[in-house]
Design a protein around this motif. Structure first.
Motif, mmCIF file in Angstrom:
data_model
loop_
_atom_site.group_PDB
_atom_site.id
_atom_site.type_symbol
_atom_site.label_atom_id
_atom_site.label_comp_id
_atom_site.label_asym_id
_atom_site.label_seq_id
_atom_site.Cartn_x
_atom_site.Cartn_y
_atom_site.Cartn_z
ATOM 1 N N TRP A 208 0.845 -1.202 0.052
ATOM 2 C CA TRP A 208 -0.060 0.064 0.153
ATOM 3 C C TRP A 208 0.845 1.154 -0.102
ATOM 4 O O TRP A 208 0.590 2.280 -0.847
ATOM 5 C CB TRP A 208 -0.991 -0.066 1.074
ATOM 6 N N PHE A 209 2.057 1.183 0.640
ATOM 7 C CA PHE A 209 2.903 2.218 0.952
ATOM 8 C C PHE A 209 3.526 2.654 -0.561
ATOM 9 O O PHE A 209 3.658 3.832 -1.150
ATOM 10 C CB PHE A 209 3.992 2.047 1.981
ATOM 11 N N TRP A 210 4.073 1.415 -1.115
ATOM 12 C CA TRP A 210 4.810 1.589 -2.528
ATOM 13 C C TRP A 210 3.760 1.677 -3.505
ATOM 14 O O TRP A 210 3.904 2.652 -4.516
ATOM 15 C CB TRP A 210 5.452 0.146 -2.756
ATOM 16 N N GLY A 211 2.714 1.368 -3.119
ATOM 17 C CA GLY A 211 1.437 1.530 -4.348
ATOM 18 C C GLY A 211 0.831 2.690 -4.366
ATOM 19 O O GLY A 211 0.221 3.123 -5.415
ATOM 20 N N ALA A 212 1.303 3.694 -3.338
ATOM 21 C CA ALA A 212 0.958 5.071 -3.391
ATOM 22 C C ALA A 212 2.013 5.798 -4.008
ATOM 23 O O ALA A 212 1.851 7.256 -4.187
ATOM 24 C CB ALA A 212 0.645 5.573 -1.867
ATOM 25 N N GLY A 213 3.211 5.278 -4.196
ATOM 26 C CA GLY A 213 4.301 5.827 -4.567
ATOM 27 C C GLY A 213 5.241 6.242 -3.503
ATOM 28 O O GLY A 213 6.120 7.133 -3.701
ATOM 29 N N GLY A 214 5.093 5.855 -2.441
ATOM 30 C CA GLY A 214 5.809 5.935 -1.213
ATOM 31 C C GLY A 214 7.486 5.503 -1.318
ATOM 32 O O GLY A 214 7.816 4.604 -2.241
ATOM 33 N N ASP A 215 8.294 6.157 -0.628
ATOM 34 C CA ASP A 215 9.597 5.961 -0.671
ATOM 35 C C ASP A 215 10.166 5.653 0.886
ATOM 36 O O ASP A 215 9.749 6.414 1.528
ATOM 37 C CB ASP A 215 10.224 7.214 -1.130
#
Length: 414
Positions: A208-215
């Motif tokens: 979910w974190f990466w799927g939002a574009g999180g780093d």
């Protein structure tokens, strides 16, 4: 799941310093290179549930026989194996071949314990780049993956049908949340996952974190806050149970297996249990915020060769690793362990034998290593503040933004 770097290094500190690691070796206790092509080779893995009579146990023994040696296999749980690897290297009796969870590779490399695959002459070219990436540090691979597991979204066909939800309509966060709303209105439960305050919680949150574009170097970015806000919304609105805060991936699966939930975020390793659940199910890739498949974290182990004082032993160790990771043996091993193979050639054979694996092959193709992208041993010092933030937000102790602000501050101190 992995143990944190500080746990691993603490175990080593108890035995002494790191200074002499690269000079240690001689896993079998064999003296000199004369006995390197025969005798006993020590092999460690994290599969205590698989005894010598299991397909895996027989394969390890058979690969030793093929290489002309006897393999003495010892199995530890994942955390214990990492600790013992550091201690054994310090004491001069590291095993000849060791299978380790992929995030542990970077910690062992930092400690000077593992040899490069290029130095051993092991070919990693056929391996999917994102899978080998989990064991690659500064451009060099330090092991050969035997397979990968990861996360996806299991769904209960009966529950969704009764709620008037077509699983094909779930393509992004909005459509998934809309489906959860319909399921709750129909009298059933929405989604279950693990948000526990361990690596399992971070592992499950990362898509979910990466799927939002999180780093991971900026935990409190707007993208990270959006991901944590999504989970909080689901808990607050009753789409997900409050006990996700205590759920391990096992207990989360047990909830889904009751047949009351529409969706369950879980891993490849539950496929056997899914077939025994007693209801029709399907599998979807975890959706990214705006559509498509979200990047998911890569799980799975690497066959590694610890540094040995007697370098003549490497030739046999290489043969054992090559045997374990040959196409034929990868197919049987990954079928037994419910892993996705690390090469396209074996993946296609897996899907031909079991079409249910197709979503998992797609998920692994979109996966990324937790320690890749240059994070290496920094990952555990980021993961712990991340799971702490998830706990704080879902429990109502802090807003998602405040929780991730605190997490970022904590990660930067380490």
């Amino acid at each position: 799941m992995i143990s944190t770097r500080r746990v691993l290094l603490a175990a080593l500190t108890a035995a002494g310093t790191l200074a002499s690691l690269t000079a240690c070796g001689g896993g079998s206790g064999s003296s000199g290179s004369a006995g390197a092509s025969s005798g006993t080779y020590i092999f460690w893995d994290p599969y205590p549930q698989l005894d010598a009579s299991s397909p895996w146990g027989r394969l390890v023994a058979g690969c030793g026989t093929k290489a002309g040696v006897k393999v003495k296999r010892t199995a530890y749980d994942t955390t214990d194996l990492g600790n013992k690897a550091l201690l054994a290297a310090q004491q001069g009796n590291a095993p000849d071949v060791m299978l380790v969870d992929n995030p542990v590779v970077s910690t062992l490399v930092e400690a000077g314990i593992l040899t490069k695959t290029s130095d051993l002459g092991l070919d990693t070219k056929p391996i999917q780049k994102n899978i080998i990436g989990a064991g690659t540090i500064d451009g060099s691979a330090y092991g050969v993956p035997i397979g990968a597991n990861t996360l996806a979204l299991y769904y209960n066909k009966k529950v969704l049908s009764a709620a008037g939800v077509d699983p094909a309509s779930v393509k992004d966060w909005d459509s998934l949340t809309a489906a959860l709303k319909k399921v709750k209105a129909s009298g059933k439960k929405g989604i279950t996952f693990s948000a526990i305050n361990t690596e399992e919680g971070s592992f499950q949150f990362l898509p979910w974190f990466w799927g939002a574009g999180g780093d991971l170097t900026r935990l409190n970015s707007a993208q990270g806050v959006a991901a944590l806000s999504l989970w909080k919304q689901w808990v607050d609105e009753g789409y997900a149970p409050k006990d996700v805060l205590q759920n391990t991936q096992t207990t989360s699966w047990q909830e889904f297996a009751t047949g009351s939930y529409a969706f369950g975020e879980n891993g490849t390793w539950q496929l056997g249990n899914a077939d025994k659940a007693g209801f029709d199910y399907g599998v979807l890739s975890l959706p990214a915020r705006s559509g498509g498949s979200a990047p998911v974290p890569t799980g799975g182990e690497f066959a590694t060769v610890p540094v040995q004082k007697d370098t003549a032993r490497y030739d046999v160790s290489k043969k054992i690793v090559e045997c374990l990771t040959s196409d034929a043996n990868l197919l049987s091993t990954d079928t037994t362990l419910m892993y996705v193979a690390p090469t396209a050639a074996v993946q296609s054979q897996q899907v031909a034998k079991n079409p249910r694996l197709k979503p998992w092959v797609d998920a692994v193709a979109a996966a990324r290593g937790r320690t890749s992208g240059g994070l290496g041993t920094k990952y555990p010092t980021i993961s712990q503040p991340l799971w702490t933030a998830v706990q704080a937000a879902l429990s109502g102790g802090k807003s998602p933004k405040a929780a991730l602000d605190a997490a970022q501050a904590s990660a930067q101190k380490n």
